[in-house]
Design a protein around this motif. Structure first.
Motif, PDB file in Angstrom:
ATOM      1  N   PRO A 109      -8.227   5.888   6.055  1.00 17.29           N
ATOM      2  CA  PRO A 109      -8.130   6.030   5.196  1.00 17.29           C
ATOM      3  C   PRO A 109      -7.186   5.935   4.073  1.00 17.29           C
ATOM      4  N   ALA A 110      -6.022   6.379   3.614  1.00 20.97           N
ATOM      5  CA  ALA A 110      -4.992   5.983   2.794  1.00 20.97           C
ATOM      6  C   ALA A 110      -4.836   3.730   2.973  1.00 20.97           C
ATOM      7  N   VAL A 111      -4.727   3.511   3.344  1.00 24.67           N
ATOM      8  CA  VAL A 111      -4.051   2.224   3.806  1.00 24.67           C
ATOM      9  C   VAL A 111      -4.240   0.872   3.047  1.00 24.67           C
ATOM     10  N   GLY A 112      -5.694   1.039   2.803  1.00 23.43           N
ATOM     11  CA  GLY A 112      -6.491   0.395   2.053  1.00 23.43           C
ATOM     12  C   GLY A 112      -6.545   0.498   0.361  1.00 23.43           C
ATOM     13  N   PRO A 113      -6.627   1.751  -0.151  1.00 26.59           N
ATOM     14  CA  PRO A 113      -6.031   2.005  -1.252  1.00 26.59           C
ATOM     15  C   PRO A 113      -4.627   1.078  -1.716  1.00 26.59           C
ATOM     16  N   TYR A 114      -3.872   1.533  -0.781  1.00 27.42           N
ATOM     17  CA  TYR A 114      -2.178   1.619  -1.411  1.00 27.42           C
ATOM     18  C   TYR A 114      -2.121  -0.273  -0.734  1.00 27.42           C
ATOM     19  N   LYS A 115      -2.535  -0.045   0.203  1.00 26.38           N
ATOM     20  CA  LYS A 115      -2.084  -2.081   0.049  1.00 26.38           C
ATOM     21  C   LYS A 115      -2.375  -3.023  -1.455  1.00 26.38           C
ATOM     22  N   SER A 116      -4.085  -2.601  -1.424  1.00 28.31           N
ATOM     23  CA  SER A 116      -4.991  -3.026  -2.185  1.00 28.31           C
ATOM     24  C   SER A 116      -3.384  -3.030  -3.433  1.00 28.31           C
TER      25      SER A 116
END
Length: 128
Positions: free
Chosen positions: A61-68
């Protein structure tokens, strides 16, 4: 101590494999099924025993906001060294790769930034 494996989070491992192998020219090193995902690494054909790039599934779940956030700020997830940024830019453009930054001289380096089609910006760099 040396770097053995580093990773980029990818939205789709099959799509990432096609991009990193067919477009960028890396070679698949490991492809081990792990349930729905795979332990999928690629290496440079110039250094087959060198550092591996893990095409890591971005399901946490943390990856999406990080990549964005990285993409929104124009920050590359990884850098790859090339002999000639201008030649590589031309070669990749001809293969349909989209760039967010065309080649730019920055002191002792030349860089360009591309979209890996899997949610990341990747910088290619030439040491002048």
């Amino acid at each position: 101590m040396k770097i053995h494996i580093t990773s980029v989070f990818v939205d789709d491992q099959a799509k990432a494999e096609r991009f990193y192998v067919d477009k960028l020219g890396f070679v698949k090193k490991h492809d081990i099924p792990l349930g729905e995902d795979r332990w999928l690494t690629v290496v440079s054909p110039e250094a087959p025993e060198g550092t591996e790039l893990l095409l890591e599934p971005s399901s946490h779940p943390a990856v999406g906001p990080y990549k964005s956030a990285l993409v929104a700020d124009g920050i590359p997830a990884a850098q790859f060294l090339v002999e000639d940024v201008h030649a590589e830019f031309k070669r990749l453009r001809e293969l349909g790769v989209e760039f967010t930054q065309e080649p730019a001289e920055m002191g002792d380096i030349t860089t360009a930034v591309l979209d890996d089609t899997c949610g990341n910006l990747i910088q290619i760099i030439q040491m002048n």
